[in-house]
Design a protein around this motif. Sequence first.
Motif, PDB file in Angstrom:
ATOM      1  N   CYS A  66       0.865  -1.174   0.000  1.00  0.00           N
ATOM      2  CA  CYS A  66       0.000   0.000   0.000  1.00  0.00           C
ATOM      3  C   CYS A  66       0.912   1.237   0.000  1.00  0.00           C
ATOM      4  O   CYS A  66       2.080   1.141   0.375  1.00  0.00           O
ATOM      5  N   CYS A  99       1.051   3.474   2.051  1.00  0.00           N
ATOM      6  CA  CYS A  99       1.487   3.772   3.418  1.00  0.00           C
ATOM      7  C   CYS A  99       2.588   2.820   3.883  1.00  0.00           C
ATOM      8  O   CYS A  99       3.132   2.985   4.968  1.00  0.00           O
ATOM      9  N   ARG A 123       2.175  -0.500   4.371  1.00  0.00           N
ATOM     10  CA  ARG A 123       1.642  -1.763   4.877  1.00  0.00           C
ATOM     11  C   ARG A 123       1.352  -2.689   3.702  1.00  0.00           C
ATOM     12  O   ARG A 123       1.311  -2.264   2.545  1.00  0.00           O
ATOM     13  N   CYS A 159      -3.946  -1.343   1.917  1.00  0.00           N
ATOM     14  CA  CYS A 159      -4.080  -2.086   3.162  1.00  0.00           C
ATOM     15  C   CYS A 159      -5.509  -1.888   3.682  1.00  0.00           C
ATOM     16  O   CYS A 159      -6.230  -1.006   3.195  1.00  0.00           O
ATOM     17  N   CYS A 172      -6.257   1.838   4.976  1.00  0.00           N
ATOM     18  CA  CYS A 172      -6.421   2.859   3.929  1.00  0.00           C
ATOM     19  C   CYS A 172      -7.672   2.582   3.103  1.00  0.00           C
ATOM     20  O   CYS A 172      -8.354   3.523   2.678  1.00  0.00           O
TER      21      CYS A 172
END
Length: 188
Positions: free
Chosen positions: A142, A144, A146, A176, A179
């Motif tokens: 992702c 972010c 993750r 993820c 999100c």
Amino acid sequence: MAKFKYVYGTVKAGKSTALLQVVHNYEQNWMKALLIKPKRDTKGNDSVVSRLGVSRKVDYLADTGEGLHAFLHSQSCVACVVCDEVQFLEQDCIDVLWAYCKKANVPVLAYGLRTDYTGKAFPASIRCFELADEVEELAALCNCGRKGRFNYKLNQENTNSAGIEDEGVDKYRPMCGQCYYESAVKGE
Ligand SMILES: [Zn+2]
């Protein structure tokens, strides 16, 4: 005994690249690997194309379970069967692949998406989970950082088309759970 293995992941998890590497490994050792994909997957026409630029022509475009059964049983000296985009197959095609694995004692590797952009599993994906001897997750990250578990659809204006029609270059993004919740669920 040969195994039916289901390898699933989000878009951009490198499924096609991994699958083409498997086919290459067999062929490098002069072993026959059959590459199959669903007829309704029109991306790349009659080839599997990886994002890294590698491609290979498919040996069979699967449509009905009957047709797939006839094709598989017309082949000899098969070392492995590899199928891409299995989520687009009819459920009975998954049964045919599994039965072929067990009857002919040939390993079958099925690659595909677990869920569509609404977070629902594809019927064929469910059948793969039910039948697989072994399951492996290929993960894309992702934004972010993750692990991506969901497929988020960018430009949600075409929300009346169900499922993922085409993994297409930038129509979907791996996300993820956190999100995906923030972007796709919370706002609705
Ligand atoms: Zn995230």
